[in-house]
Design an enzyme around this catalytic site. Structure first.
Site, PDB file in Angstrom:
ATOM      1  N   SER A 219     -33.384   5.298  31.919  1.00  0.00           N
ATOM      2  CA  SER A 219     -32.811   6.386  32.705  1.00  0.00           C
ATOM      3  C   SER A 219     -33.541   6.496  34.035  1.00  0.00           C
ATOM      4  CB  SER A 219     -32.916   7.700  31.933  1.00  0.00           C
ATOM      5  OG  SER A 219     -32.546   8.781  32.755  1.00  0.00           O
ATOM      6  N   GLY A 221     -32.753   8.951  36.263  1.00  0.00           N
ATOM      7  CA  GLY A 221     -32.393  10.268  36.771  1.00  0.00           C
ATOM      8  C   GLY A 221     -31.063  10.215  37.494  1.00  0.00           C
ATOM      9  N   GLY A 223     -30.213   8.279  39.663  1.00  0.00           N
ATOM     10  CA  GLY A 223     -29.840   6.878  39.911  1.00  0.00           C
ATOM     11  C   GLY A 223     -29.089   6.238  38.778  1.00  0.00           C
ATOM     12  N   GLY A 224     -28.848   6.974  37.685  1.00  0.00           N
ATOM     13  CA  GLY A 224     -28.051   6.451  36.581  1.00  0.00           C
ATOM     14  C   GLY A 224     -28.874   5.704  35.549  1.00  0.00           C
ATOM     15  N   GLY A 250     -30.976  13.817  29.086  1.00  0.00           N
ATOM     16  CA  GLY A 250     -31.361  12.586  28.398  1.00  0.00           C
ATOM     17  C   GLY A 250     -30.926  12.574  26.944  1.00  0.00           C
ATOM     18  N   ASP A 251     -30.933  13.754  26.319  1.00  0.00           N
ATOM     19  CA  ASP A 251     -30.503  13.840  24.916  1.00  0.00           C
ATOM     20  C   ASP A 251     -29.001  13.595  24.790  1.00  0.00           C
ATOM     21  OD1 ASP A 251     -33.153  14.551  24.436  1.00  0.00           O
ATOM     22  OD2 ASP A 251     -32.710  16.679  24.688  1.00  0.00           O
TER      23      ASP A 251
END
Length: 307
Positions: A219, A221, A223-224, A250-251
């Site tokens: 990940s 953020g 930026g995909g 993220g979950d």
């Protein structure tokens, strides 16, 4: 079925404010209380998608009891094991741009309580196809905890996803989880490679796979995602990053990856779901919640490129 494991479950409290100003007094516009912890958030998103899921972990004391009651109220199946210590609370202060979190450490867990949980976990594995192991470990739980649970899951024939950091992640990699989802800082901590873009992410992911990871979805953020598997390498992202509450994004990503692993979904579509769900979570005021209409809209906007 998917089994999520949250060793350090929490009662999440989210305060909504207009703007967060350090050292100032704030009037709270709204308060939300939810069962939380990374694996719990994964389970809630999966439940919302209609995917069979069971949430387990450690949840003791009055706070743990409240956490379990909230899961029942949300109709999320749970099999948490009570311990003596009171479960932790997490507080998120979210404004219109971002969020600030305060995490308690969690209860002290005895060796006997941890041993009891490993037996409890092993008994839950019958019929489970995918196991998601997520989040921090409470005090007293050994750094080898995820390695122990991964070995039990593999012995039962379940595929595994590990979303952790630090020594618990490093120890878990030795048991070769099927999928690992680190963020940029976790990649840097493990590999020494500073992840400042997709090219550096691919280099760091390759190093992580040498440490024992199977497939890796990193990940970045806003930026995909960068995904590396035996089937190929992809980057998935929105054209423009979103602002909001990133707690739980993220979950939501892990929930999509777990569902894709369960169903055998092709990687490009799996990543499209992962970006759309995590972005929808950013737009939600409370972690572990995704608006299905927003998710479906964002899904059409995700860019997936083979690298």
């Amino acid at each position: 079925m998917i089994l999520t494991v949250t060793p350090n479950a929490a009662l999440d409290v989210t305060y909504q404010v207009d703007a967060l100003t350090p050292y100032a007094t704030h009037r709270v516009a709204a308060v939300a209380e939810r069962a939380g912890g990374k694996g719990v958030n994964v389970a809630r998103v999966l439940h919302g998608l209609g995917t069979p899921v069971l949430a387990t972990g450690l949840a003791g004391g009055p706070t743990g009891q409240r956490l379990r009651e909230l899961l029942v109220a949300d109709d999320v199946a749970e099999a948490f094991l009570p311990v003596t210590g009171d479960a932790r609370r997490t507080v998120v202060v979210a404004d219109r741009a971002d969020a600030t979190g305060f995490w308690e450490p969690g209860p002290n867990v005895s060796a006997a309580e941890w041993s009891g949980f490993t037996a409890h976990f092993a008994a839950l594995l019958a019929g489970v196809k995918v196991v998601v192991l997520s989040g921090s470990l409470p005090p007293g739980v050994p750094a080898t905890a995820y390695a122990e649970l991964l070995a039990l899951a593999h012995a039962a024939g379940a595929a595994t996803i590990l979303d952790a950091d630090g020594d618990p992640l490093r120890q878990g990699l030795r048991v070769q989880p099927d999928l690992v989802k680190p963020n940029a800082s976790e990649l840097h901590a493990l590999t020494g490679i500073r992840v400042d873009g997709p090219d550096a992410a691919r280099t760091a992911v390759a190093a992580l796979r040498e440490l024992g990871a199977g497939d890796v979805v990193a990940s970045l953020g806003g930026g995909g995602l960068v995904a590396v598997s035996a089937q190929g390498v992809w980057r998935a992202r929105l054209a423009e990053p979103l602002t909001g509450n990133p707690t739980g994004a993220g979950d939501a990503c892990v929930a999509a990856l777990a569902r894709g692993l369960l169903t055998g979904q092709p990687w490009p579509e799996r990543l499209r779901d992962a970006v759309a769900l995590s972005a929808a979570a950013v737009l939600s005021p409370v972690a572990g919640t995704v608006d299905p209409d927003v998710y479906q809209r964002l899904r059409t906007e995700v860019i997936v490129d083979a690298c």
